[in-house]
Write a protein that holds these residues in place. Sequence first.
Motif, short mmCIF file in Angstrom:
data_model
loop_
_atom_site.label_atom_id
_atom_site.label_comp_id
_atom_site.label_asym_id
_atom_site.label_seq_id
_atom_site.Cartn_x
_atom_site.Cartn_y
_atom_site.Cartn_z
N MET A 1 -3.45 7.81 -4.97
CA MET A 1 -2.77 8.97 -5.52
C MET A 1 -3.71 10.17 -5.53
O MET A 1 -4.79 10.13 -6.12
N TYR B 1 8.74 3.82 -3.39
CA TYR B 1 8.89 2.42 -3.79
C TYR B 1 9.69 2.35 -5.09
O TYR B 1 9.41 3.09 -6.04
N LEU C 1 -2.03 1.76 -4.95
CA LEU C 1 -1.54 3.12 -4.81
C LEU C 1 -2.71 4.09 -4.70
O LEU C 1 -3.59 4.11 -5.56
N ASN D 1 0.84 -1.19 0.00
CA ASN D 1 0.00 0.00 0.00
C ASN D 1 0.88 1.25 0.00
O ASN D 1 1.73 1.43 0.87
N LEU D 2 0.62 2.12 -1.00
CA LEU D 2 1.41 3.34 -1.14
C LEU D 2 0.48 4.53 -1.35
O LEU D 2 -0.68 4.37 -1.75
N SER D 3 0.99 5.70 -1.08
CA SER D 3 0.23 6.92 -1.37
C SER D 3 1.20 8.00 -1.84
O SER D 3 2.37 8.01 -1.47
N THR D 4 0.66 8.89 -2.69
CA THR D 4 1.48 10.00 -3.20
C THR D 4 0.56 11.09 -3.71
O THR D 4 -0.68 10.94 -3.73
N LEU E 1 5.76 5.73 -8.55
CA LEU E 1 6.04 4.82 -7.43
C LEU E 1 7.26 5.30 -6.65
O LEU E 1 7.29 5.23 -5.41
N ILE F 1 0.47 -3.93 -6.01
CA ILE F 1 0.72 -2.61 -5.42
C ILE F 1 -0.59 -1.83 -5.50
O ILE F 1 -1.16 -1.65 -6.56
N ALA G 1 6.37 7.81 -4.30
CA ALA G 1 5.68 7.23 -3.15
C ALA G 1 6.62 6.43 -2.26
O ALA G 1 6.20 5.82 -1.27
#
Length: 604
Positions: free
Chosen positions: A99, A31, A97, A5-8, A26, A95, A29
Motif C-alpha cells: 500500500m 479484492y 498488500l 498479492n495486492l497493491s493500492t 482491500l 493476503i 485494491a
Amino acid sequence: MSTINLSTEIHVPEDQAVVFSVDAILANAGYTAVGAVLVSEIWYIDPITGEFSNAGLIYSAATGELTVDPAVIANWNGAFPSFNFLFDAGDGSDIELEMNVVVDPVNDAPDGTDSLTYLDVGQSYVFVPDDFGFFDEHSYQDADGNPVVNEADQPVSLILNSLPTNGTLMLNGQPVAIGDEISYADIAAGLFSFVPAPGQKNQTVGFDFQVRDDGGTALGGVDTDPVPNHYDIIISGNGGPSGDSEIFVGDKVWLDANGNGLQDSGEAGQGGVTVNLLDAAGTVVASTTTASDGSYVFANIAAGTYSVQFVAPAGYAFTAQGAGASAVDSDASTLGQTGSFTVVDGQVRTDLDAGLIQTATLGDTVFVDADADGVQDAGEAGLGGVTVTLRDAAGAVVATTTTDANGQYRFEVLPGTYSVGVSAPAGYSISPADQGGNDAADSDIDAAGNTAAITLGQGDHVTTVDAGLFQKASLGDTVFLDADADGVQDAGEAGKSGVTVNLKDAAGTVVATTTTDANGQYSFADLTPGTYSVEFVAPSGYVFSTAATGPVTLVSGESNTSLDAGLIQTATLGDTVFVDADADGVQDAGEAGLGGVTVTLRDA
C-alpha cells in the motif's frame, strides 16, 4: 493455503490521523473479503530514516481497521510504501498488500509579528513587508534532528482589524478602512503608509492586523494567522529615538481577563486610564491617558530616575505584579505604581505595563425580621449600625463595615472566595437561614452569624447576602378577684396569687407554665415572635368572670400585657326537705328528711 498479492494507494492529509476499514482498502485494491479480515502484520518504510518499521505511522487499534497518522512526523508530507500482511479468516488465504501512502500537504497558518515605529512630529512612515512578519516557513525534523523546510507559501496580504485613533493609514494616497486587505505587492512597492494628523505629537497610536498567505484552505488548511498582531506608532515631541538625546518611556494598560498577571493573547488594552510619570522624589512631572488600545508614552523626558503611577478607573484594581517575563507581565503594585528605574540619553523603555482586573461587590441588607420567619417581608425595615465582617477563604478578616440607616452594607473586593459574618447587636437573635426559596429575600446567616462561602469572579455583583435579626417578645398581665363580677378590674380589686397559667403555641401545644405572683401578675418572656394563647386554671371555689386568652400574634420586641382573667368566688345555697310530722313548719326532733324531691333554683 494460498497467498494473494495486492497493491493500492491511499491519501491522508498532513498532520491528521485517518482511520480506514480494512475491507474498504482491500476493495480499493480489487479484492472482496469473504469473511472477517484480521491484521496479522504491518510494515512500512519510515520516510525519515528509510528503514523498515512496524509502529507509529500505521497501526491497527481495532479489528478490521487501519489507522494512518502522519502527525507523528509533524509538518511532513510526501509518499511512502508500506507492506501489510493480512490474514483472511473467510477462506484461510494470506493476503500480502503493498500500500502506497500519500500524505497530502495542508497549509499551515502564516505568522505575523507585533511591531513598533517611532516618528518625529509631522513625519509620515512608509511600511515595508518586514514590519508585519509574514513568516511562513514550516519544517519537520530529519533523522539527525535537523529542520527541513517543506512549506514556504508566498505572502499575499494583511487584513486590517482596527485603525489608529489619530492619524491615517493610506494605500496609494487614499485612506483605508477596517476590514480592508492590503496586498503584499502594494506593501513591497511602498504604497502603504501612515500619515499623522496635523500637530499630532507625544502620542502612541496603533492598529491590529492579520497576515495571509497563498497556501489555501484545502483539506482544512489555514491561510490567515488566527491571532491578530499589533502595530504601535509612537510620535515624539521633537525627534525620534534615532537621536542620542531623546528618551521614551511607555507601553500599555490592559484588562487581565483571567487574572493571571500576564498579558495573554486576546486580552484587550484599556483606554482612558490616567498615567503619571513621577521623579525620584515622587513628584508628578508628566501625565497622560492611555489610547483606545491601552498604549501610552512619555516622550522627550530628561535622563534620570523615575517611576510610573497608574490610576485605576472606578470598579478596577491592579492584577498581580511581576508574574512573568517583563514584556508580558504587570509592573504596577497593588497601589498602581512601578518600581523606580533610571534612563539615560537615547534610551527607550517600552515594558512598563499595568494589568487591570474588575473588582467584585458583595452585600445587601440586615433587616429586622418582625415575624422571625427568616424572610424580609414587605414593611420589615433595615437595621442600621450593625457590624458586618468579610473573611477570605482562609477565614482571615479582610474588611469590616457597619450597615447604613437602611440596613445596607457593601464590600468591593478582588475576585476570590469569601464569607460574611454579622454581629447581632445586644438584645437581638438570628432568624433561621434560607427560608422561603427566594435568595433575594431570605436570611443567609447561620446560627453563628456566618454565611456559606461565596465565590466572586471579575465584575460580579452579588446583592443577595442578607441577615434577619429579631428581638424576643413577651406577654402576660394579671389574674384578679372580680368582687362585683363585672369582668373589669375595678379600683380595689386585688390580684390573685398562685393561679396556674399555661402558654400555648399556634398549634395549641403547651410550651410553658407559670403561676401568678403575690399581685396576681404573670409573664412569659424570651418568646420568639409568633402566635400564642394562654390558658388560666381556676382555683377550687372560683370561676372566671372574664378571661382574655388570645390567640395573639407577637412581633419582634413586642410586650403584650393585655391577657387578664377575673375570678369570682362561688356561693352555696341549700339545706333539707323534711317530713313535718306535726305540720308546724319546724323540723322538730325526729322529723326525717325526704329524699327524691325536685328542687329548682331561679334567678332574679
